[in-house]
Design an enzyme around this catalytic site. Structure first.
Site, PDB file in Angstrom:
ATOM      1  N   HIS A 371       0.800  -1.139  -0.074  1.00  0.00           N
ATOM      2  CA  HIS A 371       0.006   0.011  -0.087  1.00  0.00           C
ATOM      3  C   HIS A 371       0.865   1.044   0.167  1.00  0.00           C
ATOM      4  O   HIS A 371       1.833   1.090   0.772  1.00  0.00           O
ATOM      5  CB  HIS A 371      -0.934  -0.120   1.210  1.00  0.00           C
ATOM      6  CG  HIS A 371      -2.251  -0.885   1.129  1.00  0.00           C
ATOM      7  ND1 HIS A 371      -3.425  -0.276   0.707  1.00  0.00           N
ATOM      8  CD2 HIS A 371      -2.359  -2.174   1.025  1.00  0.00           C
ATOM      9  CE1 HIS A 371      -4.386  -1.442   0.655  1.00  0.00           C
ATOM     10  NE2 HIS A 371      -3.551  -2.558   0.961  1.00  0.00           N
ATOM     11  N   PRO A 372       0.507   2.105  -0.676  1.00  0.00           N
ATOM     12  CA  PRO A 372       1.312   3.730  -0.597  1.00  0.00           C
ATOM     13  C   PRO A 372       0.952   4.293   0.484  1.00  0.00           C
ATOM     14  O   PRO A 372      -0.028   4.199   1.048  1.00  0.00           O
ATOM     15  CB  PRO A 372       0.566   4.353  -1.918  1.00  0.00           C
ATOM     16  CG  PRO A 372      -0.961   3.677  -1.928  1.00  0.00           C
ATOM     17  CD  PRO A 372      -0.847   2.471  -1.451  1.00  0.00           C
ATOM     18  N   SER A 388      -6.219   3.480  -5.816  1.00  0.00           N
ATOM     19  CA  SER A 388      -5.507   4.309  -4.755  1.00  0.00           C
ATOM     20  C   SER A 388      -5.757   5.745  -5.194  1.00  0.00           C
ATOM     21  O   SER A 388      -6.040   6.576  -4.345  1.00  0.00           O
ATOM     22  CB  SER A 388      -4.138   3.947  -4.624  1.00  0.00           C
ATOM     23  OG  SER A 388      -4.076   2.810  -3.880  1.00  0.00           O
ATOM     24  N   ALA A 390      -8.163   7.148  -6.947  1.00  0.00           N
ATOM     25  CA  ALA A 390      -9.644   7.712  -6.816  1.00  0.00           C
ATOM     26  C   ALA A 390      -9.879   7.685  -5.370  1.00  0.00           C
ATOM     27  O   ALA A 390     -10.578   8.687  -4.827  1.00  0.00           O
ATOM     28  CB  ALA A 390     -10.473   6.695  -7.325  1.00  0.00           C
ATOM     29  N   GLU A 391      -9.189   6.714  -4.422  1.00  0.00           N
ATOM     30  CA  GLU A 391      -9.564   6.650  -3.185  1.00  0.00           C
ATOM     31  C   GLU A 391      -8.913   7.835  -2.210  1.00  0.00           C
ATOM     32  O   GLU A 391      -9.460   8.621  -1.613  1.00  0.00           O
ATOM     33  CB  GLU A 391      -8.964   5.344  -2.369  1.00  0.00           C
ATOM     34  CG  GLU A 391      -9.971   4.227  -2.866  1.00  0.00           C
ATOM     35  CD  GLU A 391      -9.169   3.012  -2.872  1.00  0.00           C
ATOM     36  OE1 GLU A 391      -9.857   1.792  -3.266  1.00  0.00           O
ATOM     37  OE2 GLU A 391      -8.288   2.722  -2.370  1.00  0.00           O
ATOM     38  N   GLN A 392      -7.864   8.158  -2.671  1.00  0.00           N
ATOM     39  CA  GLN A 392      -7.134   9.377  -1.923  1.00  0.00           C
ATOM     40  C   GLN A 392      -7.638  10.637  -2.504  1.00  0.00           C
ATOM     41  O   GLN A 392      -7.892  11.753  -1.683  1.00  0.00           O
ATOM     42  CB  GLN A 392      -5.608   9.446  -2.281  1.00  0.00           C
ATOM     43  CG  GLN A 392      -4.736   8.402  -1.507  1.00  0.00           C
ATOM     44  CD  GLN A 392      -3.416   8.405  -1.412  1.00  0.00           C
ATOM     45  OE1 GLN A 392      -3.000   9.664  -1.219  1.00  0.00           O
ATOM     46  NE2 GLN A 392      -2.673   7.300  -1.432  1.00  0.00           N
ATOM     47  N   PHE A 423       0.782   3.559   6.864  1.00  0.00           N
ATOM     48  CA  PHE A 423      -0.345   3.558   7.484  1.00  0.00           C
ATOM     49  C   PHE A 423      -1.294   3.378   6.661  1.00  0.00           C
ATOM     50  O   PHE A 423      -1.436   3.983   5.496  1.00  0.00           O
ATOM     51  CB  PHE A 423      -0.448   5.254   8.057  1.00  0.00           C
ATOM     52  CG  PHE A 423      -1.871   5.581   8.417  1.00  0.00           C
ATOM     53  CD1 PHE A 423      -2.184   5.146   9.853  1.00  0.00           C
ATOM     54  CD2 PHE A 423      -2.682   6.316   7.987  1.00  0.00           C
ATOM     55  CE1 PHE A 423      -3.318   5.313  10.518  1.00  0.00           C
ATOM     56  CE2 PHE A 423      -3.789   6.633   8.553  1.00  0.00           C
ATOM     57  CZ  PHE A 423      -4.226   6.220   9.727  1.00  0.00           C
ATOM     58  N   ALA A 426      -8.925   3.001   5.179  1.00  0.00           N
ATOM     59  CA  ALA A 426     -10.068   3.195   4.327  1.00  0.00           C
ATOM     60  C   ALA A 426     -10.439   4.536   4.153  1.00  0.00           C
ATOM     61  O   ALA A 426     -11.471   4.907   4.484  1.00  0.00           O
ATOM     62  CB  ALA A 426     -11.182   2.107   4.610  1.00  0.00           C
ATOM     63  N   VAL A 427      -9.822   5.509   3.041  1.00  0.00           N
ATOM     64  CA  VAL A 427      -9.919   6.821   3.387  1.00  0.00           C
ATOM     65  C   VAL A 427     -11.439   7.139   2.684  1.00  0.00           C
ATOM     66  O   VAL A 427     -11.828   8.221   3.169  1.00  0.00           O
ATOM     67  CB  VAL A 427      -9.225   7.548   2.278  1.00  0.00           C
ATOM     68  CG1 VAL A 427      -7.745   7.443   2.788  1.00  0.00           C
ATOM     69  CG2 VAL A 427      -9.179   6.851   0.925  1.00  0.00           C
TER      70      VAL A 427
END
Length: 471
Positions: A371-372, A388, A390-392, A423, A426-427
């Site tokens: 994971h980034p 990732s 889109a999620e961020q 860290f 689930a943003v």
């Protein structure tokens, strides 16, 4: 492919609103099975007499012999029971679906004429009222075709619906494969119609009933008086009516037989139920063909790519990124006993998560490290996966001020230095403020506690990603 064919999910936790005509709270389907003249008998070319669904307790087949008492009870259904029921239903102007055994219909022309005159829906109940359990597939396919041919010849119309009853494992598939039927009913698995994909055929299934059914007068445990039948029908109706009042309208199928419910002491319970149901507003008495037409219009089938039917390469291609940069999880999940239960986001998540949970600690740690960082260097360089990215962005982590970015980068560095993995949160469940608060709280946890929390967040991220793809 290790695949499990039974469908335990059905419509899932949120069944569709049936949207019955007129806003009805419940649809009632009265089904009259017409089997008299199609049952096992030496007269019909069978090797033994009938032994099923009569008032002879514990009846057994008589090999090579006619059973006069059994035949006489079936005859009662045609001679007296049918006409009593015909008067009841036509007198109340109630629609009826007939499950008509083709050879029985051919031997009862006056009853067929009465069904047609009443405008009843005459579906096929197979060629003969016999057990299909051990019937070879080719023979059953041929009998289905002959039943449709004979039904059309006798009734003057091709049957639009089908119910075998004494079916085999192949019956539903074989009837669907004919492509000739608007609906089939050889299932008992739901309170609503549903679509079944059989090859290229989208087949509507209208489940039937063996419990709200007068056959319980002839089986144990069963009803011994009309009042018991009335009570069961009333209680079922009242429950479904209440559910319909809460926006969860269902279908209530009632199974009847001329030789059973056609007896005076039994039909009294049915009459009481009909009076009870007709005293309520919002009740749609309908034939099964009317129900099928409504469902096809209101709830047309929509196909989607089903995980349990995908070849391995496609499965891994589609779901290999659900766990960040860890396609091995999808590869292992493909080998599980997948089936219809895994064609929803929740179901497939369970299969993927099982492989994640059963992996070695080193493998799970590898998933965490894949994971980034949040708002880290990869994000700045636009090198995140599409998921990732889109999620961020959903938490505005792609639009930080210089000060906010510096804070995130420092927290990332401190967290990784302490715990050995990024860290993970689930943003999409958070905003920028709550993410920072969680970051600052969790950085002080011990590493084992964080490992457990991070794994749980990985599964939550996977769940949200699957919900973007599947029902």
């Amino acid at each position: 492919m290790n695949r499990y064919p039974r469908d335990f999910r059905g419509h899932g936790p949120s069944a569709p609103d049936a949207r019955w005509p007129g806003g009805a709270k419940v649809a009632v389907s009265l089904v009259l099975n017409y089997e008299e003249g199609g049952e096992n008998s030496l007269l019909h070319g069978d090797a033994q007499s009938e032994a099923f669904l009569s008032d002879i307790a514990g009846a057994q087949p008589w090999p090579g012999m006619r059973h006069w008492n059994m035949e006489s009870l079936y005859d009662y259904g045609a001679r007296a029971g049918f006409w009593r029921l015909h008067r009841l239903f036509t007198g109340r102007n109630l629609p009826v679906t007939i499950y008509g055994v083709a050879t029985a219909l051919a031997r009862n022309p006056e009853q067929v004429a009465a069904m047609k005159s009443a405008g009843w829906d005459i579906a096929s109940h197979g060629l003969k009222w016999v057990d299909h359990r051990d019937m070879p597939e080719d023979m059953e396919r041929a009998q289905i075709a002959e039943a449709i041919r004979l039904h059309t010849e006798v009734v003057g119309e091709t049957p639009r619906g089908w119910y075998t009853g004494r079916s085999s494992l192949n019956t539903v598939r074989l009837t669907a494969e004919t492509g000739a039927l608007d609906w089939i009913s050889d299932t008992y698995d739901d309170d609503l119609p549903y679509w079944l994909e059989v090859g290229d055929r989208d087949q509507l299934v209208i489940p039937y009933t063996l419990e709200a059914n007068d056959m319980r007068f002839a089986t144990a445990p069963g009803y011994i008086e009309g009042e018991q039948f009335f009570t069961y029908l009333r209680d079922t109706f009242d429950t479904l009516y209440a559910e319909g009042s809460d926006g969860r309208a269902k279908l209530f199928s009632i199974g009847l037989h001329c030789r059973l419910i056609g007896r005076p002491g039994k039909i009294a319970g049915l009459i009481r139920f009909l009076d009870h149901a007709r005293a309520h507003d919002g009740v749609w008495f309908a034939t099964r063909s009317e129900i099928a037409a409504h469902w096809a219009a209101a709830h047309p089938h929509r196909r989607f790519e089903r995980p349990s039917q995908m070849p391995r390469d496609r499965f891994v291609q589609r779901f290999g990124s659900i766990f960040e940069h860890s396609p091995w999880i999808a590869e292992r999940a493909f080998d599980l006993e997948l089936g219809p239960a895994h064609e929803s986001a929740t179901g497939l998540l369970n299969a993927l998560a099982r492989m994640f949970r059963s992996a070695t600690r080193a493998e799970r740690l590898g998933v965490l490290r894949a994971h980034p960082d949040l708002a880290g260097k990869l994000a700045a360089a636009k090198r995140l996966t599409a998921e990732s990215t889109a999620e961020q962005a959903s938490a505005a982590l792609d639009a930080l001020t210089d000060a906010e970015r510096a804070t995130f980068q420092q927290l990332n560095a401190d967290y990784v230095a302490k715990h050995g993995f990024p860290f993970i949160i689930a943003v999409r469940d958070h905003d920028k403020v709550s993410i920072l608060q969680a970051f600052q709280t969790r950085i002080s946890n011990d590493t084992e506690q964080e490992f457990v929390l991070a794994c749980a967040q990985v599964e939550r991220i996977a769940e949200l990603r699957l919900k973007d793809q599947l029902p």
